[in-house]
Design a protein around this motif. Structure first.
Motif, PDB file in Angstrom:
ATOM      1  N   GLY A 129       0.820  -1.208   0.000  1.00 40.00           N
ATOM      2  CA  GLY A 129       0.000   0.000   0.000  1.00 40.00           C
ATOM      3  C   GLY A 129       0.846   1.246   0.000  1.00 40.00           C
ATOM      4  N   THR A 130       0.207   2.383  -0.212  1.00 41.43           N
ATOM      5  CA  THR A 130       0.929   3.642  -0.246  1.00 41.43           C
ATOM      6  C   THR A 130       1.322   4.093   1.158  1.00 41.43           C
ATOM      7  N   SER A 131       2.054   5.177   1.254  1.00 45.72           N
ATOM      8  CA  SER A 131       2.517   5.676   2.549  1.00 45.72           C
ATOM      9  C   SER A 131       1.350   6.152   3.407  1.00 45.72           C
ATOM     10  N   LEU A 181       8.192  12.432  -9.404  1.00 44.51           N
ATOM     11  CA  LEU A 181       8.349  11.801  -8.090  1.00 44.51           C
ATOM     12  C   LEU A 181       7.823  10.373  -8.104  1.00 44.51           C
ATOM     13  N   THR A 182       6.699  10.167  -8.759  1.00 44.60           N
ATOM     14  CA  THR A 182       6.107   8.829  -8.837  1.00 44.60           C
ATOM     15  C   THR A 182       7.006   7.888  -9.629  1.00 44.60           C
ATOM     16  N   ARG A 183       7.519   8.354 -10.773  1.00 49.17           N
ATOM     17  CA  ARG A 183       8.423   7.514 -11.563  1.00 49.17           C
ATOM     18  C   ARG A 183       9.689   7.180 -10.777  1.00 49.17           C
ATOM     19  N   SER A 184      10.166   8.143 -10.007  1.00 51.95           N
ATOM     20  CA  SER A 184      11.381   7.920  -9.226  1.00 51.95           C
ATOM     21  C   SER A 184      11.185   6.819  -8.197  1.00 51.95           C
ATOM     22  N   VAL A 185      10.075   6.868  -7.465  1.00 53.85           N
ATOM     23  CA  VAL A 185       9.868   5.867  -6.419  1.00 53.85           C
ATOM     24  C   VAL A 185       9.539   4.505  -7.027  1.00 53.85           C
ATOM     25  N   LEU A 186       8.817   4.479  -8.151  1.00 55.08           N
ATOM     26  CA  LEU A 186       8.549   3.202  -8.816  1.00 55.08           C
ATOM     27  C   LEU A 186       9.845   2.562  -9.327  1.00 55.08           C
ATOM     28  N   GLY A 187      10.739   3.384  -9.864  1.00 54.47           N
ATOM     29  CA  GLY A 187      12.030   2.873 -10.304  1.00 54.47           C
ATOM     30  C   GLY A 187      12.830   2.293  -9.147  1.00 54.47           C
ATOM     31  N   LYS A 192       3.450  17.899  -2.023  1.00 50.04           N
ATOM     32  CA  LYS A 192       3.980  17.051  -3.092  1.00 50.04           C
ATOM     33  C   LYS A 192       3.988  15.576  -2.654  1.00 50.04           C
ATOM     34  N   PHE A 193       4.348  15.333  -1.405  1.00 46.99           N
ATOM     35  CA  PHE A 193       4.372  13.962  -0.901  1.00 46.99           C
ATOM     36  C   PHE A 193       2.973  13.354  -0.928  1.00 46.99           C
ATOM     37  N   VAL A 194       1.971  14.122  -0.492  1.00 51.16           N
ATOM     38  CA  VAL A 194       0.592  13.628  -0.495  1.00 51.16           C
ATOM     39  C   VAL A 194       0.139  13.342  -1.929  1.00 51.16           C
ATOM     40  N   ALA A 195       0.439  14.255  -2.850  1.00 49.43           N
ATOM     41  CA  ALA A 195       0.032  14.063  -4.244  1.00 49.43           C
ATOM     42  C   ALA A 195       0.709  12.842  -4.848  1.00 49.43           C
ATOM     43  N   ARG A 196       1.990  12.649  -4.533  1.00 47.57           N
ATOM     44  CA  ARG A 196       2.681  11.452  -5.022  1.00 47.57           C
ATOM     45  C   ARG A 196       2.073  10.190  -4.419  1.00 47.57           C
ATOM     46  N   SER A 197       1.719  10.227  -3.150  1.00 45.79           N
ATOM     47  CA  SER A 197       1.110   9.072  -2.500  1.00 45.79           C
ATOM     48  C   SER A 197      -0.222   8.721  -3.153  1.00 45.79           C
ATOM     49  N   ARG A 241      -1.148   9.422  -6.285  1.00 50.50           N
ATOM     50  CA  ARG A 241      -0.871   8.898  -7.625  1.00 50.50           C
ATOM     51  C   ARG A 241      -0.355   7.459  -7.542  1.00 50.50           C
ATOM     52  N   PHE A 242       0.535   7.209  -6.604  1.00 50.80           N
ATOM     53  CA  PHE A 242       1.076   5.863  -6.425  1.00 50.80           C
ATOM     54  C   PHE A 242      -0.039   4.889  -6.069  1.00 50.80           C
ATOM     55  N   GLN A 243      -0.930   5.274  -5.161  1.00 50.03           N
ATOM     56  CA  GLN A 243      -2.025   4.388  -4.773  1.00 50.03           C
ATOM     57  C   GLN A 243      -2.913   4.060  -5.975  1.00 50.03           C
ATOM     58  N   SER A 244      -3.187   5.047  -6.807  1.00 47.40           N
ATOM     59  CA  SER A 244      -4.015   4.815  -7.987  1.00 47.40           C
ATOM     60  C   SER A 244      -3.383   3.772  -8.906  1.00 47.40           C
ATOM     61  N   ILE A 245      -2.075   3.881  -9.127  1.00 50.03           N
ATOM     62  CA  ILE A 245      -1.369   2.931  -9.985  1.00 50.03           C
ATOM     63  C   ILE A 245      -1.396   1.528  -9.380  1.00 50.03           C
ATOM     64  N   VAL A 246      -1.124   1.440  -8.081  1.00 47.48           N
ATOM     65  CA  VAL A 246      -1.073   0.139  -7.416  1.00 47.48           C
ATOM     66  C   VAL A 246      -2.448  -0.523  -7.410  1.00 47.48           C
ATOM     67  N   LEU A 247      -3.496   0.228  -7.114  1.00 48.80           N
ATOM     68  CA  LEU A 247      -4.823  -0.383  -7.028  1.00 48.80           C
ATOM     69  C   LEU A 247      -5.336  -0.804  -8.393  1.00 48.80           C
ATOM     70  N   ASP A 248      -4.966  -0.068  -9.428  1.00 53.35           N
ATOM     71  CA  ASP A 248      -5.309  -0.517 -10.782  1.00 53.35           C
ATOM     72  C   ASP A 248      -4.696  -1.894 -11.050  1.00 53.35           C
ATOM     73  N   ALA A 249      -3.447  -2.070 -10.621  1.00 49.57           N
ATOM     74  CA  ALA A 249      -2.770  -3.355 -10.827  1.00 49.57           C
ATOM     75  C   ALA A 249      -3.375  -4.449  -9.956  1.00 49.57           C
ATOM     76  N   VAL A 250      -3.698  -4.124  -8.701  1.00 53.08           N
ATOM     77  CA  VAL A 250      -4.334  -5.096  -7.807  1.00 53.08           C
ATOM     78  C   VAL A 250      -5.627  -5.619  -8.417  1.00 53.08           C
ATOM     79  N   ASP A 251      -6.454  -4.711  -8.917  1.00 49.30           N
ATOM     80  CA  ASP A 251      -7.734  -5.113  -9.506  1.00 49.30           C
ATOM     81  C   ASP A 251      -7.534  -5.895 -10.805  1.00 49.30           C
ATOM     82  N   ARG A 252      -6.597  -5.459 -11.612  1.00 53.10           N
ATOM     83  CA  ARG A 252      -6.345  -6.141 -12.882  1.00 53.10           C
ATOM     84  C   ARG A 252      -5.883  -7.571 -12.661  1.00 53.10           C
ATOM     85  N   LEU A 253      -5.107  -7.799 -11.612  1.00 52.66           N
ATOM     86  CA  LEU A 253      -4.537  -9.114 -11.350  1.00 52.66           C
ATOM     87  C   LEU A 253      -5.413  -9.973 -10.438  1.00 52.66           C
TER      88      LEU A 253
END
Length: 205
Positions: A11-13, A69-75, A156-161, A163-175
């Motif tokens: 999960g996100t931060s 910021l999102t790309r950086s943490v995903l990398g 910025k941290f909240v906005a990145r969190s 965005r990150f949650q949106s990406i992760v949950l899309d993947a959770v649902d897809r899988l």
């Protein structure tokens, strides 16, 4: 729980992963680990009585856009993958002779976890509305008393969190993986019960 040897909490931060994971580890008699301890990445950009924010962390959040910021943490999490898999494999032995593990962290990306051998491992991603995450960050960073530059990096941290949650949950649902909304102020014991129920149902299924 049967042969469950490793419980993964993603999960996100600021959704309460570490609190829930520690509760689960105590209940199950498992070791507790966080992916945050595997390698460093610019972390939380707000001061606390025990910690000043390093200059490079402030600069990281101030200089980059939310998408950067999102790309950086995903990398960073992609690069952590071999170490995460090695840690999981060390505990997920099928004969159950090794010590169990509750591992939590944002680095537990759904696409990575879905490729792990299914035996002995369960996973749940915790979610919370962005308003809950924002309130927790603002409280921790004393937002009302912060300077404009300090507020900027917290925002910025909240906005990145988010965005990150949106990406992760899309993947959770897809899988077809498991997610659990922790709400706002939900007792940790109740969340831990729900995690165990969700994994037990998944295992039986």
């Amino acid at each position: 729980m049967g042969a469950m040897r490793v419980m993964l909490i993603g999960g996100t931060s600021n959704v309460g992963k570490s609190t829930v994971a520690r509760e689960l580890a105590d209940r199950l008699g498992f070791a507790y680990r966080s992916t945050d301890g595997l390698a460093r990445h610019p972390g939380r950009p707000w001061r606390t009585p025990e910690r000043e924010v390093p200059a490079h962390v402030t600069e990281h959040y101030a200089a980059l856009t939310v998408e950067e910021l999102t790309r950086s943490v995903l990398g960073h999490y992609q690069r952590l993958r071999p170490r995460v898999e090695e840690l999981i494999a060390a505990h997920a032995d099928e004969d159950g002779t090794g010590s169990g593990l509750v591992l939590e962290g944002s680095a537990l990306l759904p696409d990575h976890v879905a490729r792990l051998p299914g035996s002995g491992t369960g996973a749940v991603w915790l979610t919370a509305d962005v308003s809950v995450v924002r309130a927790r960050v603002y409280a921790a960073g004393q937002y009302d008393a912060a300077t404009p530059s300090e507020r900027l990096v917290m925002d910025k941290f909240v906005a990145r969190s988010e965005r990150f949650q949106s990406i992760v949950l899309d993947a959770v649902d897809r899988l077809g993986l498991t997610r659990l909304d922790v709400g706002d102020g939900r007792p940790v014991g109740e969340v831990a019960d729900a995690v165990l129920d969700a994994v037990d149902v998944r295992e039986r299924g």
